[in-house]
Write an enzyme that holds these catalytic residues in place. Structure first.
Site, PDB file in Angstrom:
ATOM      1  CG  ASP A  37      21.355   8.748 -28.277  1.00 22.89           C
ATOM      2  OD1 ASP A  37      21.639   9.622 -29.106  1.00 22.89           O
ATOM      3  OD2 ASP A  37      20.950   8.989 -27.133  1.00 22.89           O
ATOM      4  CG  ASN A  56      27.758  17.724 -22.599  1.00 24.54           C
ATOM      5  OD1 ASN A  56      28.942  17.408 -22.497  1.00 24.54           O
ATOM      6  ND2 ASN A  56      27.110  17.681 -23.745  1.00 24.54           N
ATOM      7  CG  HIS A  78      29.840  21.430 -23.432  1.00 20.55           C
ATOM      8  ND1 HIS A  78      28.846  20.794 -24.133  1.00 20.55           N
ATOM      9  CD2 HIS A  78      29.238  22.475 -22.810  1.00 20.55           C
ATOM     10  CE1 HIS A  78      27.693  21.419 -23.967  1.00 20.55           C
ATOM     11  NE2 HIS A  78      27.905  22.438 -23.171  1.00 20.55           N
ATOM     12  CG  ASP A 124      34.228  17.465 -26.572  1.00 20.41           C
ATOM     13  OD1 ASP A 124      33.050  17.298 -26.948  1.00 20.41           O
ATOM     14  OD2 ASP A 124      34.841  18.536 -26.715  1.00 20.41           O
ATOM     15  CD  GLU A 142      23.508  12.925 -27.524  1.00 15.82           C
ATOM     16  OE1 GLU A 142      22.377  12.966 -27.033  1.00 15.82           O
ATOM     17  OE2 GLU A 142      24.038  13.904 -28.089  1.00 15.82           O
TER      18      GLU A 142
END
Length: 226
Positions: free
Chosen positions: A77, A85, A90, A94, A120
């Protein structure tokens, strides 16, 4: 009509069409191969997607039950990803996900499976992985990601870390991919609780047969005796 829809899907995904003569046998086979690849891969990272990962996990559980060889599952994770974010958008998130995916893929062996299982979150299956090697590779993955410096659109340079949890599939025992994933997730939660940016692996002793697996084994034994 179905072929037109398939071509539209591939175009939207940015997939390359085969270079053969359009509608030739080689070209149609190339389109089919591209669709198969698209259905098994995560569009953002190019890693194996969750569906294909779960299939690989089930195959490995069965293999370990038959062969008795050791196998490790890592749940991964990205730390504090929501803050990325929320702060940078966002698109920046990415970029971080893609950078982490690339780093993970650089460390593992060709025989290992690295997947993006959602958001994620990543999963890694390492067949024929001894406990001593598992601890080493988990730490190597953590270190490789911690070296990343990701530049986002604002020009900001972001450092990235991950937390990892690992569990070994029980050897010579009929288990399930769900139980294996639950074990790895428990270790991932422990890594987060202990401060993140670390790897926590279940010891081989803790990988003894669970109550659920004993029930599965007993059910198989009953079926064989009937």
């Amino acid at each position: 009509m179905q072929l037109d829809l398939a071509l539209q899907l591939l175009q939207q995904a940015g997939a390359l069409l085969p270079e053969a003569e359009p509608y030739s046998e080689a070209w149609v086979q190339g389109v089919i191969d591209a669709l198969c690849d698209l259905s098994s891969k995560d569009a953002l990272t190019g890693l194996v997607n969750r569906r294909s990962f779960e299939m690989a996990l089930s195959r490995e559980v069965d293999r370990v039950a038959r062969s008795g060889e050791s196998a490790l599952l890592l749940a991964v994770d990205i730390d504090h990803f929501k803050a990325v974010n929320d702060t940078y958008g966002h698109a920046a998130g990415d970029l971080v996900i893609k950078a982490v995916a690339g780093a993970l893929n650089q460390v593992v062996r060709p025989m290992d499976t690295v997947a993006r299982v959602g958001g994620e979150e990543f999963g890694i299956v390492l067949p024929k992985c001894a406990p001593s090697f598992g601890a080493m590779v988990a730490e190597r993955l953590r270190e490789r990601v911690s070296e990343l410096r990701v530049e986002v659109a604002s020009g900001q340079i972001l450092a990235v870390t991950i937390s990892l949890g690992g569990a070994f599939a029980p050897q010579w025992v009929r288990s399930s991919s769900l139980l294996w994933m639950e074990r790895a997730d428990r270790q991932l939660y422990r890594a987060k609780a202990e401060g993140r940016n670390r790897a926590c692996l279940e010891s081989q002793i803790e990988s003894l047969v669970s109550a659920e697996e004993k029930g599965m084994l007993f059910a198989v034994t009953q079926q064989d005796s009937e």
